[in-house]
Motif scaffolding. Structure first.
Motif, mmCIF file in Angstrom:
data_model
loop_
_atom_site.group_PDB
_atom_site.id
_atom_site.type_symbol
_atom_site.label_atom_id
_atom_site.label_comp_id
_atom_site.label_asym_id
_atom_site.label_seq_id
_atom_site.Cartn_x
_atom_site.Cartn_y
_atom_site.Cartn_z
ATOM 1 N N HIS A 43 28.612 -54.062 -81.440
ATOM 2 C CA HIS A 43 27.347 -53.712 -82.082
ATOM 3 C C HIS A 43 27.479 -53.822 -83.602
ATOM 4 O O HIS A 43 28.582 -53.737 -84.138
ATOM 5 N N PRO A 44 26.356 -53.934 -84.309
ATOM 6 C CA PRO A 44 26.441 -53.845 -85.776
ATOM 7 C C PRO A 44 26.967 -52.465 -86.189
ATOM 8 O O PRO A 44 26.643 -51.473 -85.536
ATOM 9 N N CYS A 60 19.567 -54.476 -77.096
ATOM 10 C CA CYS A 60 20.512 -53.375 -76.973
ATOM 11 C C CYS A 60 19.808 -52.018 -77.120
ATOM 12 O O CYS A 60 19.356 -51.664 -78.207
ATOM 13 N N CYS A 105 21.315 -49.545 -79.753
ATOM 14 C CA CYS A 105 20.983 -49.804 -81.151
ATOM 15 C C CYS A 105 19.506 -49.551 -81.429
ATOM 16 O O CYS A 105 19.134 -49.254 -82.565
ATOM 17 N N HIS A 118 19.641 -58.555 -81.923
ATOM 18 C CA HIS A 118 20.562 -57.701 -81.174
ATOM 19 C C HIS A 118 19.874 -56.402 -80.750
ATOM 20 O O HIS A 118 20.007 -55.960 -79.612
HETATM 21 ZN ZN LIG Z 1 23.940 -52.632 -80.042
#
Ligand SMILES: [Zn+2]
Lengths: 210, 233
Positions: free
Chosen positions: B8-9, B37, B40, B33
């Protein structure tokens, strides 16, 4: 082009909400008044509360005073235009205005730098309420199910969703009227309506499958 | 179609996305993303709430200098019509067609691709379609055929790769759909895709190939294909 609201309508709505507004109501109450009844007094208050904040965010993101000043007007215009879409279920007024300001700022900067406009802020940060957009199309005509069944399903809905459906389908109110009656933002009303109708459909669907 | 992402970021990047302080290219890859996700999505919503609180609490150093009189501005704003329904979105490209199947794109990437993608053969089995989003990043869709390998390279800046379909691996791990892979400047790596993959990659400055351009054109190490043509799914 677009006819301005009639004077009568705006006067009426101001009378209804003026108590809350004059007492310095919450940001949410102001935003709801703007969204449900085009309340310009409430908008004035929002402008006073948020213009400094918007300017500061603009300075932080652009380091350009002119752009930050433009941003105040652009963001407040968006607040006015989109107030009917504000949805209490999805967060505070300040977070709604924060994200909208960030988004307008992104678009202003791209325009200024003449960057490709293939993507705009609304593509990057999905707009509130857009996620379950499809449901609203399916909404119409879904009530042609046996009433007896529906009643029992209907009882199972959370209160917030049930009273919204009641206003719309039983008392036959428009979305705007129902939002005013229940004193909730139009956006909240619509999302509760979608959720409630979605659940009803789901319950009806499940029953048929078995 | 969403598989749960493993990578993930980090806080800093997601915070930058929420605050609006990143370049368009970075925003786009993070947005894509986030759409894939749920974790997130949750994280960024919480960050938005916190950021807006801090925003309201901060002391302002400077007042806006609105030249016209405020009442006139408010009058002109409130004479505008309001929006009562979300406009219907013009439908963008939603899928990229690969050899034998299609990949559904996250919404923001569908928009990015809607001007049309021009695919270039980069090296053995690697195709690249560049898109220009700003003057700070280089953004590409990358399609790696099964068994292909990117030549050893080094970045001057950061490279972010979002896996849209299939998988690839490098010295540090294996990356699958929805994974958000960050490579920093000191990192020399050599991605390999056994089953093939479609990615969206963002570089925040141009990359240099450590072993020269010739390397790019050379036949690369051969990998046994698990499947002849299909990439994942
Ligand atoms: Zn993520």
């Amino acid at each position: 082009m677009n006819a301005p609201m009639t004077a009568a309508a705006s006067t009426n709505s101001r009378d209804e909400s003026s108590a809350a507004i004059q007492e310095g109501g919450s940001d949410e109450a102001l935003l709801i008044a703007v969204g449900n009844s085009q309340d310009t007094a409430a908008f004035n208050q929002l402008f006073n509360r948020f213009s400094k904040k918007i300017f500061a965010l603009g300075m932080k993101l652009t380091r350009n005073e002119q752009l930050a000043n433009d941003l105040v007007q652009e963001a407040m215009l968006t607040v006015w235009q989109k107030a009917p879409l504000y949805d209490l279920d999805r967060g505070t007024a300040q977070s709604w205005i924060f994200t909208l300001t960030r988004n307008r700022c992104f678009d202003i900067m791209r325009k200024m730098k003449r960057q490709p406009t293939t993507v705009s802020a609304d593509d990057i940060w999905p707009q509130e309420g857009e996620v379950d957009f499809n449901l609203s199309h399916a909404e119409q005509g879904s009530m042609e199910v046996e009433i007896a069944n529906i009643e029992s399903y209907y009882e199972q809905l959370p209160d917030a969703q049930r009273i919204v459906i009641e206003q719309i389908y039983i008392y036959d109110q428009t979305h705007e009227e129902a939002a005013a009656t229940l004193d909730i933002p139009l956006g909240t009303l619509k999302s509760r309506l979608r959720l409630g109708m979605g659940k009803l459909r789901q319950m009806i669907g499940t029953e048929e499958d078995e | 179609m969403n598989s749960e992402a493993t990578f993930h970021p980090n806080e800093e990047l997601l915070e930058g996305y929420v605050q609006g302080s990143l370049s368009a290219g970075m925003n786009v890859v993070i947005s894509a993303h986030v759409e894939l996700c749920e974790d997130c999505q949750q994280r960024s919503q919480e960050m938005e709430a916190t950021a807006s609180q801090h925003w309201m609490q901060a002391e302002e150093e400077q007042e806006p200098a609105i030249s016209a009189d405020v009442a006139a501005i408010i009058r002109s704003i409130t004479s505008q019509p309001q929006v009562r329904e979300l406009p219907e979105r013009a439908s963008a490209v939603e899928e990229i067609h690969m050899l034998d199947h299609s990949v559904r794109l996250p919404r923001v990437l569908a928009k990015v691709a809607s001007d049309g993608l021009v695919w270039k053969k980069l090296a053995n089995g690697i195709n690249q379609a560049s898109v220009t989003l700003d003057d700070k990043t280089q953004c590409d869709f990358l399609y790696m055929k099964p068994g292909s390998q990117v030549p050893v390279h080094k970045h001057q800046g950061n490279e972010i790769t979002l896996v849209l379909d299939g998988s690839f691996s490098d010295e540090s791990g294996m990356y699958r759909q929805s994974d958000f892979v960050v490579r920093t400047p000191d990192h020399t790596h050599q991605p390999v895709s056994e089953e093939g993959c479609l990615c969206f990659a963002v570089l925040d400055s141009p990359l240099t190939f450590t072993s020269g351009l010739a390397r790019l054109l050379n036949p690369l190490l051969r990998y046994r294909f698990r499947r002849a043509t299909s990439i994942g799914v």
